[in-house]
Every structure is written in C-alpha cells, then in structure tokens.
Enzyme design. Structure first.
Site, PDB file in Angstrom:
ATOM      1  N   TYR A  32       2.542 -10.138  -6.324  1.00 54.25           N
ATOM      2  CA  TYR A  32       1.862 -10.242  -7.605  1.00 54.25           C
ATOM      3  C   TYR A  32       1.747 -11.733  -7.962  1.00 54.25           C
ATOM      4  O   TYR A  32       2.238 -12.198  -8.987  1.00 54.25           O
ATOM      5  CB  TYR A  32       2.535  -9.428  -8.714  1.00 54.25           C
ATOM      6  CG  TYR A  32       1.477  -8.925  -9.683  1.00 54.25           C
ATOM      7  CD1 TYR A  32       0.614  -7.902  -9.298  1.00 54.25           C
ATOM      8  CD2 TYR A  32       1.273  -9.517 -10.913  1.00 54.25           C
ATOM      9  CE1 TYR A  32      -0.414  -7.481 -10.116  1.00 54.25           C
ATOM     10  CE2 TYR A  32       0.248  -9.106 -11.743  1.00 54.25           C
ATOM     11  CZ  TYR A  32      -0.582  -8.080 -11.334  1.00 54.25           C
ATOM     12  OH  TYR A  32      -1.608  -7.683 -12.153  1.00 54.25           O
ATOM     13  N   LEU A  33       1.088 -12.443  -7.060  1.00 51.67           N
ATOM     14  CA  LEU A  33       1.064 -13.911  -7.083  1.00 51.67           C
ATOM     15  C   LEU A  33       0.418 -14.460  -8.357  1.00 51.67           C
ATOM     16  O   LEU A  33      -0.522 -13.882  -8.875  1.00 51.67           O
ATOM     17  CB  LEU A  33       0.294 -14.431  -5.861  1.00 51.67           C
ATOM     18  CG  LEU A  33       0.811 -13.969  -4.504  1.00 51.67           C
ATOM     19  CD1 LEU A  33      -0.084 -14.506  -3.389  1.00 51.67           C
ATOM     20  CD2 LEU A  33       2.260 -14.403  -4.278  1.00 51.67           C
ATOM     21  N   HIS A  37       3.286 -19.449  -7.904  1.00 52.62           N
ATOM     22  CA  HIS A  37       3.334 -19.259  -6.442  1.00 52.62           C
ATOM     23  C   HIS A  37       2.272 -20.122  -5.757  1.00 52.62           C
ATOM     24  O   HIS A  37       2.522 -20.739  -4.729  1.00 52.62           O
ATOM     25  CB  HIS A  37       3.026 -17.806  -6.071  1.00 52.62           C
ATOM     26  CG  HIS A  37       4.022 -16.801  -6.561  1.00 52.62           C
ATOM     27  ND1 HIS A  37       3.685 -15.804  -7.445  1.00 52.62           N
ATOM     28  CD2 HIS A  37       5.331 -16.622  -6.281  1.00 52.62           C
ATOM     29  CE1 HIS A  37       4.741 -15.055  -7.684  1.00 52.62           C
ATOM     30  NE2 HIS A  37       5.763 -15.535  -7.009  1.00 52.62           N
TER      31      HIS A  37
END
Ligand code: PAF
Length: 281
Positions: A32-33, A37
């Site tokens: 669930y970037l 990230h």
C-alpha cells in the site's frame, strides 16, 4: 519490472544480478505504497544498479486484536507505483512461503525493543527483526533503506545489522509528510475525514516541543505535558505514549541534554499513529 512470489525464483534472479556485478538497493515494505516509500525507492534507485522492494504483510509483527486482516493490500496499485520510480523487482511472497508449517526460528534484539512501541506491542519487534533478517538473506542487498517515521524500528534493525555482522549499508531517510505535517503512513487510510483533520496535531505537538526546547526548556515532564495538552485539544485523540528518550539507547530522559528522540503513539479510534523528531541540544 518483475513480480516474484516464490523464493526459488527470487534466488535465481538475485544470482543473475550478482553475477553481472550489479549493486542491489532494497526497500522492505508491507505494501500500500505511499510517497514515503517512493522517496526511499527513488534514493535506492539512484544509489544502486538494481532496485528491489518486498511487499509482505508480516503476520509475525501483528499482535492479537491488531490490524493484520484489515491492513490495506493492493498489489496492482503497488506494481504501478513501483514501476513509476524504476523498481526492477518486487518480491511479494505468501505467508506460507515465508513461514512454512513447522517454522521455528526467530531473531531478537534485546533492550532497545523494551520501551516505546515495544512496551505497548509485545512481540512486534521480534516479528520485524525475524522477517527482515529473512528478507536480507534472500535479497542479499548492498544497501537497505528505511524511513525515520519508524524511528525505533530503524534503531533496532541497525543494531541487529551491527550485532549479526550483516554485510550491508543501512540507510535511514527523513519522514515524508502531508501538507499539514501528518507523517505519511499506509494506516492514514483508516482515518475518517474528521480524524484525518485532527491528526495534523501530532506533528504540531512535536514542533511545539522543539520550540520549547529551543527557548530553553529542559524539563522532560514539562515538555511532555505541553505536548499532551495540545494533542488533547483534538477531541478524538487518545495518547498511548509521549516519550523523550536518549538517542543512543532509547532510555527515557528526565532532562533534555544532547541528542534526543521525541516520539509519540496516538490512537484516533482504532487507528494507531506514530511520529517522532530527533533533536540536538
Ligand atoms: O516498516 C515496515 O513496513 C515493516 O515493519 C517492515 C520493515 C517491512 C517489516 O515487515
């Protein structure tokens, strides 16, 4: 970019990359970037020839009653985002691939894991250090990238790398924030619009602590109380902890003196958010 789900194929691919003499930059994630990230991934891409990320929601680091089942998962979305920053390989194994039946080996860092999040989430860091050790063994990275948002995790993993003589460079990059200062996190997705509006108070309280210290306040209790007062103005916030700790050993301080970490965990409904800043006095 290739997405690999099984360990045998991953090993084959890593062997090919190593044979070509390419350096590997690795960003472990639970998917669930978000922009946090992506900033790690962009740096990993810049500093290495081949960029690998892992996407694995690790059951071992979630306690009973925590959000393992609900944790957001969307591999197609993550693949699109990863591709957009030049990711070369995603390793996204199943739980069974990582922990086959009969699995029984764990990696534990003592002391640094006792306070802060370790106190309220028993077993959490054992899960993190175990999975990260496995991932490092599988990917054989030259450099690994973690976010400052999870400050205690970064301290614990750095210690593990040092203690176990892991041959890699451990890089911690600054927290990426929303416009109102809220630290980016996959868990922000759980917040209702009203909770989201109120959650900006967390970074505001950290900045307030910094201001007090810059103005000369050294008493930790006074600073913590001022932060708590500010956070409590957001009616939906439930403080789990506010701590000011030594930056080297994470032990609570009575007076601010030298480098310290100001860290907090606050719940909005069921959503637990963490944030921190590091200060040098
Ligand atoms: O920070 C995270 O997302 C996780 O704790 C990590 C490092 C990927 C281990 O599961």
């Amino acid at each position: 970019m290739e997405t690999i789900k099984d360990i045998a194929r991953l090993r084959e691919k890593i062997r090919e990359v190593k044979k070509k003499g390419l350096s590997i930059g690795f960003v472990p994630t639970m998917g669930y970037l978000h922009e946090g990230h992506l900033s790690l991934m962009k740096t990993a891409k810049k500093e290495n020839d081949f960029m690998v990320i892992s996407i694995f929601v690790n059951p071992l680091q979630f306690g009973a009653g925590e959000d393992f089942e609900e944790y957001p998962r969307d591999l197609a979305r993550d693949e699109m985002l990863a591709r957009s920053v030049g990711c070369d390989l995603i390793f996204s194994p199943s739980v069974k691939e990582m922990y086959p039946s009969g699995y029984g080996t764990f990696v534990e860092v003592k002391k640094l894991t006792e306070g802060l999040c370790g106190a309220s989430r028993p077993g959490h860091f054992l899960g993190v250090t175990t999975v990260v050790t496995k991932l490092f063994n599988l990917v054989s990275p030259d450099r690994v990238y973690f976010g400052q948002k999870d400050a205690q995790q970064a301290f614990v993993l750095k210690k593990m790398v040092r203690d176990l003589n892991m041959d890699l460079e451990f890089i911690v990059l600054p927290t990426i924030r929303e416009a109102d200062g809220l630290a980016m996190s996959s868990r922000n997705k759980y917040l209702t619009p009203e909770q989201r509006k109120q959650a900006g108070v967390l970074y505001k309280s950290l900045k307030h602590a910094r201001e007090l210290i810059v103005e000369g306040e050294r008493n930790v209790e006074v600073i913590k109380q001022a932060m708590a007062n500010l956070i409590s103005e957001a009616g939906m916030a439930e403080i789990e902890y506010i701590e000011i700790v030594d930056k080297e050993n994470l032990k609570p301080l009575l007076t601010v003196n030298g480098e310290c970490l100001i860290a907090l965990a606050v719940k909005f409904g069921q959503t637990r958010l963490i944030d921190n800043i590091i200060l040098e006095v």
